[in-house]
Write an enzyme that holds these catalytic residues in place. Structure first.
Site, PDB file in Angstrom:
ATOM      1  N   TYR A   9       0.798  -1.050   0.008  1.00  0.00           N
ATOM      2  CA  TYR A   9       0.080   0.032   0.018  1.00  0.00           C
ATOM      3  C   TYR A   9       0.963   1.224   0.035  1.00  0.00           C
ATOM      4  O   TYR A   9       0.466   2.363  -0.522  1.00  0.00           O
ATOM      5  CB  TYR A   9      -0.851  -0.134   1.116  1.00  0.00           C
ATOM      6  N   ASP A  29       9.793  -6.945  -4.629  1.00  0.00           N
ATOM      7  CA  ASP A  29       8.991  -7.594  -3.595  1.00  0.00           C
ATOM      8  C   ASP A  29       8.841  -9.312  -3.798  1.00  0.00           C
ATOM      9  O   ASP A  29       9.328  -9.585  -4.749  1.00  0.00           O
ATOM     10  CB  ASP A  29       7.345  -7.284  -4.004  1.00  0.00           C
ATOM     11  N   ARG A 149       2.918   8.997   5.307  1.00  0.00           N
ATOM     12  CA  ARG A 149       1.775   9.935   5.940  1.00  0.00           C
ATOM     13  C   ARG A 149       0.705   9.971   5.082  1.00  0.00           C
ATOM     14  O   ARG A 149      -0.507  10.676   5.317  1.00  0.00           O
ATOM     15  CB  ARG A 149       2.016  11.489   6.170  1.00  0.00           C
ATOM     16  N   LYS A 201       5.852  10.055  13.686  1.00  0.00           N
ATOM     17  CA  LYS A 201       4.938   9.313  12.928  1.00  0.00           C
ATOM     18  C   LYS A 201       3.913   8.302  13.952  1.00  0.00           C
ATOM     19  O   LYS A 201       2.676   8.400  13.794  1.00  0.00           O
ATOM     20  CB  LYS A 201       5.658   8.303  12.010  1.00  0.00           C
ATOM     21  N   HIS A 239     -17.740  25.649  18.879  1.00  0.00           N
ATOM     22  CA  HIS A 239     -16.932  26.479  19.795  1.00  0.00           C
ATOM     23  C   HIS A 239     -15.622  26.565  18.993  1.00  0.00           C
ATOM     24  O   HIS A 239     -14.979  25.470  18.315  1.00  0.00           O
ATOM     25  CB  HIS A 239     -16.624  25.698  21.097  1.00  0.00           C
ATOM     26  N   CYS A 255      -3.096   1.457  10.708  1.00  0.00           N
ATOM     27  CA  CYS A 255      -2.160   2.702  11.148  1.00  0.00           C
ATOM     28  C   CYS A 255      -2.628   2.795  12.631  1.00  0.00           C
ATOM     29  O   CYS A 255      -2.162   2.615  13.711  1.00  0.00           O
ATOM     30  CB  CYS A 255      -2.107   3.564  10.283  1.00  0.00           C
ATOM     31  N   LYS A 315     -12.590   1.276   6.079  1.00  0.00           N
ATOM     32  CA  LYS A 315     -13.351   2.658   6.083  1.00  0.00           C
ATOM     33  C   LYS A 315     -14.067   2.682   4.711  1.00  0.00           C
ATOM     34  O   LYS A 315     -13.780   1.808   3.769  1.00  0.00           O
ATOM     35  CB  LYS A 315     -12.387   3.551   6.429  1.00  0.00           C
ATOM     36  N   ARG A 322      -8.013  -4.669   6.266  1.00  0.00           N
ATOM     37  CA  ARG A 322      -7.030  -4.937   7.495  1.00  0.00           C
ATOM     38  C   ARG A 322      -7.813  -4.251   8.848  1.00  0.00           C
ATOM     39  O   ARG A 322      -8.048  -3.257   8.962  1.00  0.00           O
ATOM     40  CB  ARG A 322      -5.690  -4.471   7.287  1.00  0.00           C
TER      41      ARG A 322
HETATM   42  N1  SAJ Z   1     -12.831   6.797  12.341  1.00  0.00           N
HETATM   43  C1  SAJ Z   1     -13.599   6.817  13.197  1.00  0.00           C
HETATM   44  N2  SAJ Z   1     -14.037   8.486  13.476  1.00  0.00           N
HETATM   45  C2  SAJ Z   1     -13.325   9.403  12.771  1.00  0.00           C
HETATM   46  C3  SAJ Z   1     -12.366   9.212  11.872  1.00  0.00           C
HETATM   47  C4  SAJ Z   1     -11.989   7.887  11.497  1.00  0.00           C
HETATM   48  O1  SAJ Z   1     -14.325   6.089  13.767  1.00  0.00           O
HETATM   49  O2  SAJ Z   1     -13.754  10.691  13.134  1.00  0.00           O
HETATM   50  C5  SAJ Z   1     -12.188   5.448  11.996  1.00  0.00           C
HETATM   51  C6  SAJ Z   1     -12.369   5.073  10.443  1.00  0.00           C
HETATM   52  O3  SAJ Z   1     -13.655   4.555  10.183  1.00  0.00           O
HETATM   53  C7  SAJ Z   1     -11.153   4.050  10.397  1.00  0.00           C
HETATM   54  C8  SAJ Z   1     -10.266   4.576  11.340  1.00  0.00           C
HETATM   55  O4  SAJ Z   1     -10.799   5.385  12.148  1.00  0.00           O
HETATM   56  O5  SAJ Z   1     -11.683   2.767  10.589  1.00  0.00           O
HETATM   57  C9  SAJ Z   1      -9.010   4.976  10.599  1.00  0.00           C
HETATM   58  O6  SAJ Z   1      -9.327   5.819   9.628  1.00  0.00           O
HETATM   59  P1  SAJ Z   1      -8.600   7.198   9.070  1.00  0.00           P
HETATM   60  O7  SAJ Z   1      -9.467   7.364   7.784  1.00  0.00           O
HETATM   61  O8  SAJ Z   1      -8.679   8.157  10.107  1.00  0.00           O
HETATM   62  O9  SAJ Z   1      -7.071   6.800   8.882  1.00  0.00           O
HETATM   63  P2  SAJ Z   1      -6.016   5.842   8.157  1.00  0.00           P
HETATM   64  O10 SAJ Z   1      -5.783   4.618   9.100  1.00  0.00           O
HETATM   65  O11 SAJ Z   1      -6.768   5.374   6.873  1.00  0.00           O
HETATM   66  O12 SAJ Z   1      -4.788   6.722   7.679  1.00  0.00           O
HETATM   67  C10 SAJ Z   1      -4.317   7.084   8.972  1.00  0.00           C
HETATM   68  C11 SAJ Z   1      -3.959   8.546   8.733  1.00  0.00           C
HETATM   69  N3  SAJ Z   1      -3.245   9.237   9.847  1.00  0.00           N
HETATM   70  C12 SAJ Z   1      -3.896  10.134  10.678  1.00  0.00           C
HETATM   71  O13 SAJ Z   1      -4.846  10.891  10.202  1.00  0.00           O
HETATM   72  C13 SAJ Z   1      -3.160  10.880  11.683  1.00  0.00           C
HETATM   73  C14 SAJ Z   1      -2.738   8.884   7.569  1.00  0.00           C
HETATM   74  O14 SAJ Z   1      -2.614  10.198   7.453  1.00  0.00           O
HETATM   75  C15 SAJ Z   1      -1.626   7.811   7.778  1.00  0.00           C
HETATM   76  O15 SAJ Z   1      -0.797   8.116   6.734  1.00  0.00           O
HETATM   77  C16 SAJ Z   1      -1.998   6.519   7.955  1.00  0.00           C
HETATM   78  O16 SAJ Z   1      -2.957   6.244   8.945  1.00  0.00           O
HETATM   79  C17 SAJ Z   1      -0.830   5.801   8.183  1.00  0.00           C
HETATM   80  O17 SAJ Z   1      -0.004   5.295   7.284  1.00  0.00           O
HETATM   81  O18 SAJ Z   1      -0.335   5.675   9.105  1.00  0.00           O
END
Ligand code: SAJ
Length: 407
Positions: A9, A29, A149, A201, A239, A255, A315, A322
């Site tokens: 990914y 790979d 990121r 990170k 707010h 992540c 999501k 995963r």
């Molecule tokens: N989720 C909630 N409520 C929210 C936001 C998300 O329940 O308000 C859930 C989502 O449904 C999902 C999970 O959290 O199951 C994570 O989803 P996400 O879209 O927030 O994040 P990831 O895991 O797809 O990607 C994250 C990102 N990190 C941050 O936002 C700090 C991305 O920038 C990183 O590059 C990635 O992890 C990574 O590779 O670490």
């Protein structure tokens, strides 16, 4: 030339991005099937803009192989799972990749670790591997940590626009590696030391995990006393210094549901808020399962087979499942020996990952009394009409129909 190790990914889009911006890239790979697919001109997962990027990179001359290359720079982007018991990062894939790199790399090469690792992992596990091969770090081999990121679903855009961090032992090496990333990255690239890069990170993903946990906890408090959590969050967010995230059916992905555990594993006496937050997020699918049972009872539904979970990915609008909350929920349900709930995901119609999974949306809906929206794919937003007349549990507050239940 750069040899990107690990074409998953993160590694694949990174390799394609560099190649399509004039850098000479070979992707390696160990998965033969994956390499064959890429060499046959096909990408290995769905992601907005990835196919176009792939075509541009192929045109620019990118190559894919299972062999490690003799070259002056390596980017290691292999998975870093966590050990479920110790909660610590499992650096085995990174260590194995660096060992393989050591077998082919010439003196003077730079090894960049992109994989997410907990603070201190590179000192503890990676440096010894390089030194064991007779190299002096900083003289014979340069070591750098450049954590990615990018967010699944918007990877291509974020690769181009996000700020980045590069951790290096010396400013000079950091700046040298920065030039390669600057070939495509329009964001600011900060150079720091390796340990700080490792920490930033993990902290970024922990920040989000803790904030999601807060929203999930609010959903439980509000449910307990029948208050509308969405209305409360909406008002609070007016707010100027409050910005609460949204509750959901749990946290998945590789992540946010994983990295914060590294801090808990490494600092068990100190990482208390993080520990509780992760436990809250991890128990959210069970909270949803209890909610399903409550609503089934309220509506006289006694047969699990008449309840369907919409969405299996972690999501919306990605095919990545995963650590998905739906799979966590199904696992929790299994412990009660009930027949598994039905499930369906438009992104996994041809990929069966759960027992009672349907490959056709209409068939899935055909003998259901109740639908649980576990993932807010765009697909469901175009199909509300088909859900009319069913009991609906909407875990995201997105369904415009009347009488919808929430978590
Ligand atoms: N989720 C909630 N409520 C929210 C936001 C998300 O329940 O308000 C859930 C989502 O449904 C999902 C999970 O959290 O199951 C994570 O989803 P996400 O879209 O927030 O994040 P990831 O895991 O797809 O990607 C994250 C990102 N990190 C941050 O936002 C700090 C991305 O920038 C990183 O590059 C990635 O992890 C990574 O590779 O670490």
């Amino acid at each position: 030339m750069i040899n990107v190790i690990g074409l998953g990914y993160i590694g694949l889009p990174t390799a394609l991005m560099m190649a399509s911006h004039g850098v000479d890239v070979i992707g390696t790979d160990y998965n033969k099937e994956l390499v064959a697919t890429l060499n046959a001109g096909k990408t290995t997962f769905k992601e907005k803009g990835l196919d176009e990027l792939f075509q541009a990179a192929v045109k620019a001359g990118i190559k894919f192989t299972t062999e490690y290359q003799k070259t002056d720079m390596y980017i290691v982007s292999v998975p870093t799972p966590y050990d479920k018991f110790s909660k610590k990062v499992d650096a085995c894939y990174v260590v194995a990749a660096v060992k393989d790199v050591m077998n082919v790399c010439p003196k003077g090469a730079t090894v960049v670790i992109e994989s997410t690792v907990s603070p201190g992992t590179i000192d503890k596990y990676v440096r010894p591997v390089i030194e064991a091969n007779g190299f002096t770090i900083g003289e014979d081999i340069n070591l750098v940590h450049a954590p990615e990121r990018i967010i699944p679903g918007n990877m291509v855009y974020e690769l181009l626009h996000n700020n980045r961090t590069i951790g290096a032992d010396s400013k000079e090496i950091g700046e040298k590696v920065k030039k390669y990333y600057a070939s495509f990255c329009q964001g600011e690239i900060v150079v720091t030391d390796i340990r700080s890069a490792e920490m930033t990170k993990v902290v970024e993903n922990t920040f989000r995990a803790v904030n999601i946990a807060f929203a999930n906890e609010l959903s439980r408090i509000c449910r307990h006393d029948n208050m509308d959590v969405y209305e409360i969050i909406r008002i609070c967010n007016m707010h100027p210094r409050v910005n609460i995230l949204q509750p959901g059916p749990g946290v998945g992905g590789h992540c946010i549901s994983v990295d914060p555990w590294f801090l808990v594993g490494d600092y068990p006496q100190l990482a208390k808020v993080i520990d509780e937050s992760m436990k809250t997020n991890d128990s959210q699918p069970t909270f949803v399962l209890n909610r399903i049972h409550e609503i089934m009872q309220e509506n006289g539904i006694t047969d699990n087979r008449r309840v369907g979970l919409y969405g299996l990915t972690y999501k919306e609008n990605v095919d990545d499942f995963r650590e998905s909350p739906t799979l966590q929920l199904l696992e929790a349900q299994e412990r009660h020996l009930a027949p598994p709930l039905k499930c369906y995901d438009p992104f996994l119609e041809n990929h069966k990952i759960a027992e009672n999974q349907y490959s056709d949306f209409d068939e899935f809906l055909s003998d259901l009394d109740m639908v649980v929206i576990m993932v807010k794919h765009d697909h469901i937003k175009q199909n509300w009409d088909k859900l009319r007349g069913k009991v609906i549990l909407d875990c995201f507050n997105i369904c415009p129909l009347d009488g919808v239940y929430h978590i």
